[in-house]
Motif scaffolding. Structure first.
Motif, PDB file in Angstrom:
ATOM      1  N   TRP A 132     -16.973  33.259  96.172  1.00 47.69           N
ATOM      2  CA  TRP A 132     -17.447  31.882  96.020  1.00 47.69           C
ATOM      3  C   TRP A 132     -17.455  31.164  97.368  1.00 47.69           C
ATOM      4  O   TRP A 132     -18.367  30.406  97.697  1.00 47.69           O
ATOM      5  CB  TRP A 132     -16.589  31.142  95.004  1.00 47.69           C
ATOM      6  CG  TRP A 132     -17.094  29.757  94.668  1.00 47.69           C
ATOM      7  CD1 TRP A 132     -16.419  28.581  94.770  1.00 47.69           C
ATOM      8  CD2 TRP A 132     -18.395  29.414  94.155  1.00 47.69           C
ATOM      9  NE1 TRP A 132     -17.201  27.536  94.368  1.00 47.69           N
ATOM     10  CE2 TRP A 132     -18.428  28.009  93.980  1.00 47.69           C
ATOM     11  CE3 TRP A 132     -19.533  30.156  93.833  1.00 47.69           C
ATOM     12  CZ2 TRP A 132     -19.544  27.331  93.503  1.00 47.69           C
ATOM     13  CZ3 TRP A 132     -20.648  29.477  93.346  1.00 47.69           C
ATOM     14  CH2 TRP A 132     -20.652  28.088  93.193  1.00 47.69           C
TER      15      TRP A 132
ATOM     16  N   TYR B  91     -20.484  32.385  99.281  1.00 46.31           N
ATOM     17  CA  TYR B  91     -21.710  31.779  98.769  1.00 46.31           C
ATOM     18  C   TYR B  91     -21.844  30.329  99.237  1.00 46.31           C
ATOM     19  O   TYR B  91     -22.917  29.897  99.677  1.00 46.31           O
ATOM     20  CB  TYR B  91     -21.757  31.827  97.240  1.00 46.31           C
ATOM     21  CG  TYR B  91     -22.905  31.001  96.726  1.00 46.31           C
ATOM     22  CD1 TYR B  91     -24.221  31.447  96.856  1.00 46.31           C
ATOM     23  CD2 TYR B  91     -22.681  29.732  96.191  1.00 46.31           C
ATOM     24  CE1 TYR B  91     -25.287  30.659  96.445  1.00 46.31           C
ATOM     25  CE2 TYR B  91     -23.742  28.942  95.760  1.00 46.31           C
ATOM     26  CZ  TYR B  91     -25.038  29.413  95.909  1.00 46.31           C
ATOM     27  OH  TYR B  91     -26.092  28.622  95.526  1.00 46.31           O
TER      28      TYR B  91
ATOM     29  N   ASP C 172     -28.047  33.457  97.530  1.00 45.75           N
ATOM     30  CA  ASP C 172     -28.066  33.796  96.108  1.00 45.75           C
ATOM     31  C   ASP C 172     -28.156  35.296  95.876  1.00 45.75           C
ATOM     32  O   ASP C 172     -27.650  35.796  94.861  1.00 45.75           O
ATOM     33  CB  ASP C 172     -29.235  33.100  95.414  1.00 45.75           C
ATOM     34  CG  ASP C 172     -28.908  31.660  95.047  1.00 45.75           C
ATOM     35  OD1 ASP C 172     -27.886  31.448  94.367  1.00 45.75           O
ATOM     36  OD2 ASP C 172     -29.642  30.756  95.452  1.00 45.75           O
TER      37      ASP C 172
ATOM     38  N   LEU D 291     -18.643  30.361  89.941  1.00 40.12           N
ATOM     39  CA  LEU D 291     -19.724  31.318  90.139  1.00 40.12           C
ATOM     40  C   LEU D 291     -20.479  31.546  88.830  1.00 40.12           C
ATOM     41  O   LEU D 291     -21.721  31.611  88.813  1.00 40.12           O
ATOM     42  CB  LEU D 291     -19.157  32.638  90.670  1.00 40.12           C
ATOM     43  CG  LEU D 291     -20.162  33.763  90.940  1.00 40.12           C
ATOM     44  CD1 LEU D 291     -21.188  33.334  91.978  1.00 40.12           C
ATOM     45  CD2 LEU D 291     -19.429  35.029  91.396  1.00 40.12           C
TER      46      LEU D 291
ATOM     47  N   GLU E 235     -20.797  29.412  86.338  1.00 40.19           N
ATOM     48  CA  GLU E 235     -21.601  28.218  86.083  1.00 40.19           C
ATOM     49  C   GLU E 235     -22.858  28.206  86.950  1.00 40.19           C
ATOM     50  O   GLU E 235     -23.949  27.837  86.483  1.00 40.19           O
ATOM     51  CB  GLU E 235     -20.773  26.963  86.338  1.00 40.19           C
ATOM     52  CG  GLU E 235     -19.732  26.676  85.271  1.00 40.19           C
ATOM     53  CD  GLU E 235     -19.061  25.338  85.464  1.00 40.19           C
ATOM     54  OE1 GLU E 235     -19.479  24.584  86.388  1.00 40.19           O
ATOM     55  OE2 GLU E 235     -18.129  25.029  84.707  1.00 40.19           O
ATOM     56  N   HIS E 236     -22.700  28.601  88.196  1.00 41.34           N
ATOM     57  CA  HIS E 236     -23.851  28.656  89.092  1.00 41.34           C
ATOM     58  C   HIS E 236     -24.914  29.609  88.556  1.00 41.34           C
ATOM     59  O   HIS E 236     -26.114  29.339  88.659  1.00 41.34           O
ATOM     60  CB  HIS E 236     -23.393  29.097  90.484  1.00 41.34           C
ATOM     61  CG  HIS E 236     -24.526  29.362  91.429  1.00 41.34           C
ATOM     62  ND1 HIS E 236     -25.323  28.355  91.944  1.00 41.34           N
ATOM     63  CD2 HIS E 236     -25.017  30.529  91.945  1.00 41.34           C
ATOM     64  CE1 HIS E 236     -26.243  28.882  92.737  1.00 41.34           C
ATOM     65  NE2 HIS E 236     -26.079  30.198  92.754  1.00 41.34           N
ATOM     66  N   ARG E 237     -24.478  30.682  87.942  1.00 40.51           N
ATOM     67  CA  ARG E 237     -25.403  31.678  87.401  1.00 40.51           C
ATOM     68  C   ARG E 237     -25.842  31.342  85.976  1.00 40.51           C
ATOM     69  O   ARG E 237     -26.613  32.084  85.381  1.00 40.51           O
ATOM     70  CB  ARG E 237     -24.742  33.059  87.414  1.00 40.51           C
ATOM     71  CG  ARG E 237     -24.478  33.601  88.808  1.00 40.51           C
ATOM     72  CD  ARG E 237     -23.793  34.956  88.717  1.00 40.51           C
ATOM     73  NE  ARG E 237     -24.514  35.854  87.823  1.00 40.51           N
ATOM     74  CZ  ARG E 237     -25.612  36.533  88.160  1.00 40.51           C
ATOM     75  NH1 ARG E 237     -26.120  36.414  89.369  1.00 40.51           N
ATOM     76  NH2 ARG E 237     -26.203  37.324  87.292  1.00 40.51           N
ATOM     77  N   GLU E 238     -25.320  30.234  85.440  1.00 45.84           N
ATOM     78  CA  GLU E 238     -25.609  29.827  84.065  1.00 45.84           C
ATOM     79  C   GLU E 238     -25.231  30.920  83.074  1.00 45.84           C
ATOM     80  O   GLU E 238     -25.964  31.240  82.141  1.00 45.84           O
ATOM     81  CB  GLU E 238     -27.087  29.424  83.916  1.00 45.84           C
ATOM     82  CG  GLU E 238     -27.469  28.250  84.798  1.00 45.84           C
ATOM     83  CD  GLU E 238     -28.905  27.819  84.613  1.00 45.84           C
ATOM     84  OE1 GLU E 238     -29.681  28.538  83.941  1.00 45.84           O
ATOM     85  OE2 GLU E 238     -29.268  26.747  85.143  1.00 45.84           O
TER      86      GLU E 238
END
Length: 355
Positions: free
Chosen positions: A114, A117, A123, A182, A184-187
């Protein structure tokens, strides 16, 4: 050496000049193998936690390619169950020297990924490392106990060890929050992880009896704060309660009582915990004290026995330098480091209703 626009965040009066910061970064880089592995020092072992700590320091210095190589090493050598071994001779994946699998060692990859990133916005990297992080978290949570604490490790024969370490579980608390960020970022929501995080944080905050008694070690004192489980007035109270026992004015932080031994890693980590609490002045003071551990090559001695006026052990470790750089980066406002250790934007777990 370091990327433009990054060096100034590793400059801190009384701690590091720009030239000294570059020398420290170069010292860590010199220890990294061509395959990306970062052992404690060449000829010694690599453990996954300290490997990640050094990689994060490289990212804080703008050495993103080197940091990515460190994470590639983890991706390429992850065990089928999502773990890594506790130690590898000189970072050689073909020569593990401790076949135990420690949960906090394995979880820490989430913090590093994280952080990388956030430092790079890459991404493609996040996509590539997501399965690695997911597998590591699943391995770790298999050892979560009914009280929320995380069992220490699996033995070499895969026997689970249910006994939990407060320092390790506190580090895992931070790692789970980064893993959830991470996700959440990737849904890709992970509600089971949220529940696990809530139970873990509750155990760290309210149930010391669920952990092995390691109160002689300074890490058990400050890690619940550093890992983000204990905050606010409770964090202040915790740090004040142990200050006179563990802090040696002018020298740094003891590793273990009653030994007359201050260590660089613990000193830098306490400084980072103080910064997390909003006490940057005291954090800066600790970092200034530990400069007596700095060597000419920019690395730092692991520790100093003040009764004998001797550096001991006689080793200059990548992770000691890494922890110092991360503390400096946080105080300097490095966005990725602030986000990962400050925790304001990291997901919180679901606090259990009872127990």
């Amino acid at each position: 050496m370091t990327s433009p626009g990054r060096t100034e965040r590793l400059v801190l009066p009384g701690v590091l000049t720009a030239e000294q910061a570059e020398r420290t970064v170069a010292g860590i880089a010199a220890l990294q193998r061509e395959d990306g592995a970062i052992p404690w020092f060449r000829g010694h072992h690599l453990d996954p936690w300290d490997h990640v700590e050094a990689a994060m320091a490289l990212d804080a210095a703008g050495e993103h390619a080197r940091a990515e190589a460190a994470y590639r090493w983890l991706a390429e050598h992850q065990n089928a169950d999502g773990s890594w071994y506790a130690a590898y001779a000189d970072g050689d994946a073909a020569r593990p020297t401790d076949l135990g699998k420690e949960t906090n060692f394995c979880a820490y990859v989430a913090v590093g990924v994280w952080h990388h990133y956030l430092a790079t916005g890459d991404d493609t990297f996040a996509d590539r490392m997501w399965p690695v992080v997911h597998a590591a978290v699943e391995f770790v949570l298999e050892l979560q106990q009914p009280g929320g604490q995380i069992g220490w490790k699996r033995e070499a024969d895969d026997t689970p060890v249910a006994d939990a370490l407060l320092t390790g579980s506190s580090s895992i608390h931070q790692a789970l929050r980064c893993a959830l960020a991470l996700a959440e970022h990737r849904e890709e929501p992970q509600p089971d992880w949220e529940l696990a995080l809530g139970w873990l944080g509750h155990a760290v905050r309210h149930h010391p009896e669920r952990f092995l008694d390691k109160g002689r070690y300074s890490m058990d004192w400050y890690y619940p704060v550093l890992g983000g489980a204990v905050t606010g007035a409770a964090a202040k109270e915790r740090i004040e309660s142990g200050w006179d026992r563990f802090v040696v004015p002018g020298l740094g932080v003891r590793c273990v009582l009653p030994n007359p031994w201050v260590t660089g890693g613990e000193s830098a980590e306490l400084a980072l915990a103080l910064w997390v609490m909003g006490e940057s002045d005291r954090a800066l003071e600790i970092l200034r004290w530990m400069q007596h551990l700095r060597a000419e090559d920019g690395l730092y001695w692991t520790g100093y026995v003040f009764e004998d006026e001797a550096f001991w052990p006689e080793e200059l470790t990548s992770w000691t330098a890494g922890s110092l750089l991360l503390a400096v980066a946080a105080l300097g406002g490095d966005e990725a480091t602030v986000a990962v250790f400050g925790g304001e934007r990291l997901p919180a777990g679901l606090e259990p209703d009872c127990c």
